[in-house]
Design a protein around this motif. Sequence first.
Motif, PDB file in Angstrom:
ATOM      1  N   VAL A 150      35.521  25.681  47.737  1.00 56.49           N
ATOM      2  CA  VAL A 150      34.813  26.050  46.750  1.00 56.49           C
ATOM      3  C   VAL A 150      35.250  27.132  47.002  1.00 56.49           C
ATOM      4  O   VAL A 150      35.862  27.906  45.771  1.00 56.49           O
ATOM      5  CB  VAL A 150      33.183  25.993  46.720  1.00 56.49           C
ATOM      6  N   ILE A 151      35.612  27.892  47.445  1.00 55.61           N
ATOM      7  CA  ILE A 151      36.143  29.201  48.124  1.00 55.61           C
ATOM      8  C   ILE A 151      38.359  29.040  47.252  1.00 55.61           C
ATOM      9  O   ILE A 151      37.983  29.918  46.549  1.00 55.61           O
ATOM     10  CB  ILE A 151      36.386  29.916  49.270  1.00 55.61           C
ATOM     11  N   ARG A 152      38.491  28.723  48.155  1.00 57.73           N
ATOM     12  CA  ARG A 152      39.412  27.752  47.467  1.00 57.73           C
ATOM     13  C   ARG A 152      39.548  27.821  45.996  1.00 57.73           C
ATOM     14  O   ARG A 152      40.661  28.671  44.588  1.00 57.73           O
ATOM     15  CB  ARG A 152      40.790  27.181  47.431  1.00 57.73           C
ATOM     16  N   ALA A 153      38.877  27.809  44.699  1.00 62.84           N
ATOM     17  CA  ALA A 153      38.539  27.481  43.770  1.00 62.84           C
ATOM     18  C   ALA A 153      38.478  28.523  43.351  1.00 62.84           C
ATOM     19  O   ALA A 153      39.122  29.188  41.980  1.00 62.84           O
ATOM     20  CB  ALA A 153      37.723  25.990  43.580  1.00 62.84           C
ATOM     21  N   ALA A 154      37.711  29.368  43.437  1.00 58.73           N
ATOM     22  CA  ALA A 154      37.229  30.575  43.515  1.00 58.73           C
ATOM     23  C   ALA A 154      39.007  31.787  43.653  1.00 58.73           C
ATOM     24  O   ALA A 154      38.855  32.584  42.457  1.00 58.73           O
ATOM     25  CB  ALA A 154      36.763  31.762  44.931  1.00 58.73           C
ATOM     26  N   LEU A 155      39.248  31.362  44.856  1.00 58.33           N
ATOM     27  CA  LEU A 155      40.673  32.789  45.152  1.00 58.33           C
ATOM     28  C   LEU A 155      41.664  32.539  43.647  1.00 58.33           C
ATOM     29  O   LEU A 155      42.421  33.337  43.488  1.00 58.33           O
ATOM     30  CB  LEU A 155      41.282  32.106  46.025  1.00 58.33           C
ATOM     31  N   GLY A 160      44.626  34.017  39.726  1.00 61.87           N
ATOM     32  CA  GLY A 160      45.413  33.804  38.204  1.00 61.87           C
ATOM     33  C   GLY A 160      46.466  32.151  38.077  1.00 61.87           C
ATOM     34  O   GLY A 160      47.496  32.210  37.360  1.00 61.87           O
ATOM     35  N   MET A 161      45.810  31.845  39.596  1.00 60.69           N
ATOM     36  CA  MET A 161      47.490  30.525  39.112  1.00 60.69           C
ATOM     37  C   MET A 161      45.850  29.663  38.835  1.00 60.69           C
ATOM     38  O   MET A 161      45.576  29.397  38.612  1.00 60.69           O
ATOM     39  CB  MET A 161      46.914  30.172  41.476  1.00 60.69           C
ATOM     40  N   PRO A 162      47.528  28.288  39.008  1.00 63.06           N
ATOM     41  CA  PRO A 162      47.174  26.800  38.702  1.00 63.06           C
ATOM     42  C   PRO A 162      46.195  26.615  39.647  1.00 63.06           C
ATOM     43  O   PRO A 162      46.439  26.367  40.572  1.00 63.06           O
ATOM     44  CB  PRO A 162      47.833  25.975  38.730  1.00 63.06           C
ATOM     45  N   LEU A 163      45.069  25.506  38.773  1.00 59.26           N
ATOM     46  CA  LEU A 163      44.180  24.297  39.646  1.00 59.26           C
ATOM     47  C   LEU A 163      45.810  23.585  41.391  1.00 59.26           C
ATOM     48  O   LEU A 163      45.102  23.507  42.239  1.00 59.26           O
ATOM     49  CB  LEU A 163      43.213  23.780  39.709  1.00 59.26           C
ATOM     50  N   ASP A 164      46.577  23.373  40.601  1.00 59.09           N
ATOM     51  CA  ASP A 164      47.573  22.041  41.415  1.00 59.09           C
ATOM     52  C   ASP A 164      48.243  23.276  42.313  1.00 59.09           C
ATOM     53  O   ASP A 164      48.986  22.900  43.576  1.00 59.09           O
ATOM     54  CB  ASP A 164      48.316  22.058  40.324  1.00 59.09           C
ATOM     55  N   PHE A 165      47.791  24.706  43.038  1.00 57.85           N
ATOM     56  CA  PHE A 165      48.210  25.071  43.423  1.00 57.85           C
ATOM     57  C   PHE A 165      47.328  25.413  45.067  1.00 57.85           C
ATOM     58  O   PHE A 165      47.862  26.140  45.849  1.00 57.85           O
ATOM     59  CB  PHE A 165      48.754  26.814  43.091  1.00 57.85           C
ATOM     60  N   PRO A 183      35.089  45.872  36.650  1.00 58.42           N
ATOM     61  CA  PRO A 183      34.165  45.871  34.895  1.00 58.42           C
ATOM     62  C   PRO A 183      35.273  45.058  34.147  1.00 58.42           C
ATOM     63  O   PRO A 183      34.598  44.215  32.959  1.00 58.42           O
ATOM     64  CB  PRO A 183      34.017  47.496  34.752  1.00 58.42           C
ATOM     65  N   HIS A 184      36.702  45.211  34.317  1.00 53.55           N
ATOM     66  CA  HIS A 184      37.709  44.747  33.921  1.00 53.55           C
ATOM     67  C   HIS A 184      38.772  44.111  34.295  1.00 53.55           C
ATOM     68  O   HIS A 184      39.631  44.005  33.398  1.00 53.55           O
ATOM     69  CB  HIS A 184      38.382  45.962  32.507  1.00 53.55           C
ATOM     70  N   ALA A 185      38.688  43.506  35.483  1.00 56.10           N
ATOM     71  CA  ALA A 185      39.351  43.284  36.272  1.00 56.10           C
ATOM     72  C   ALA A 185      38.647  42.085  37.922  1.00 56.10           C
ATOM     73  O   ALA A 185      38.048  42.700  37.732  1.00 56.10           O
ATOM     74  CB  ALA A 185      40.139  44.510  36.729  1.00 56.10           C
ATOM     75  N   ILE A 186      39.519  41.620  38.705  1.00 57.20           N
ATOM     76  CA  ILE A 186      39.171  41.187  39.843  1.00 57.20           C
ATOM     77  C   ILE A 186      40.337  41.153  40.363  1.00 57.20           C
ATOM     78  O   ILE A 186      41.426  40.815  40.019  1.00 57.20           O
ATOM     79  CB  ILE A 186      38.933  39.586  39.134  1.00 57.20           C
ATOM     80  N   ARG A 187      39.913  41.889  41.813  1.00 60.76           N
ATOM     81  CA  ARG A 187      41.148  41.579  43.036  1.00 60.76           C
ATOM     82  C   ARG A 187      41.238  41.411  43.653  1.00 60.76           C
ATOM     83  O   ARG A 187      39.810  40.582  44.369  1.00 60.76           O
ATOM     84  CB  ARG A 187      41.639  43.025  43.024  1.00 60.76           C
ATOM     85  N   VAL A 188      42.277  40.534  44.363  1.00 56.30           N
ATOM     86  CA  VAL A 188      41.855  39.811  45.537  1.00 56.30           C
ATOM     87  C   VAL A 188      42.420  41.028  46.703  1.00 56.30           C
ATOM     88  O   VAL A 188      43.570  41.705  46.995  1.00 56.30           O
ATOM     89  CB  VAL A 188      43.161  38.391  46.363  1.00 56.30           C
ATOM     90  N   LEU A 189      41.500  40.883  47.918  1.00 57.41           N
ATOM     91  CA  LEU A 189      41.844  42.346  48.995  1.00 57.41           C
ATOM     92  C   LEU A 189      42.303  41.768  50.589  1.00 57.41           C
ATOM     93  O   LEU A 189      43.062  42.168  50.988  1.00 57.41           O
ATOM     94  CB  LEU A 189      40.249  42.803  49.148  1.00 57.41           C
TER      95      LEU A 189
END
Length: 198
Positions: A150-155, A160-165, A183-189
């Motif tokens: 579940v966490i990998r699916a969110a990450l 912006g990676m394909p699910l196959d990665f 508000p207009h972006a998502i970032r991995v910290l």
Amino acid sequence: MTVFHLLRHGDRDLLKVLIGRMPGVALTERGRAEIAAVAERLASETVAAIYASPLQRTRESAEILAERLGLPVEFRDDLTELDYGEWTGATFDAIRADPRWKWWSTARSLAAIPGGETMREVQRRVVEALMHLHARHPDDTVAVVSHGDVIRAALVFALGMPLDFYNRIEVAQGSISTIRIEPHAIRVLSLNERPRLV
């Protein structure tokens, strides 16, 4: 903006079978120690809420975190483990012998588990859950206790990676990966942070 600490449950019993949503799978002593270390790490932040999958191993992990942070836990079905259908409870050797396994392990964006979920379904439910929680906590830090798939699916969504990665990201038991929804972006910290055991 909402900061989400995505915490995978700690080490658990039944390591030689695919447990999926099997009931009664508890944390080991090591698993409890892993989550205690995560709780110490997060105690230095102002966490506003804890949400968790209702399965036993995530429930136990969330309760350890909740006790240290002095917060209640809200359990949500949309954070639960991937439904492994017919493979639930089977040994990994038996699953690898199933010809459908190769398709599942190489084409997560297209394949379906026999009698279970697709990764697209898992990704949709976890992203919708995070967006709902972002609306509820627009300026908070939130802990989400869930499962590796579940966490990998969110990450992969956040990156912006394909699910196959999907398998290119390590999400170890007892690890924290952190994302921020603006508000207009998502970032991995951060990815796969593993606090030192105390």
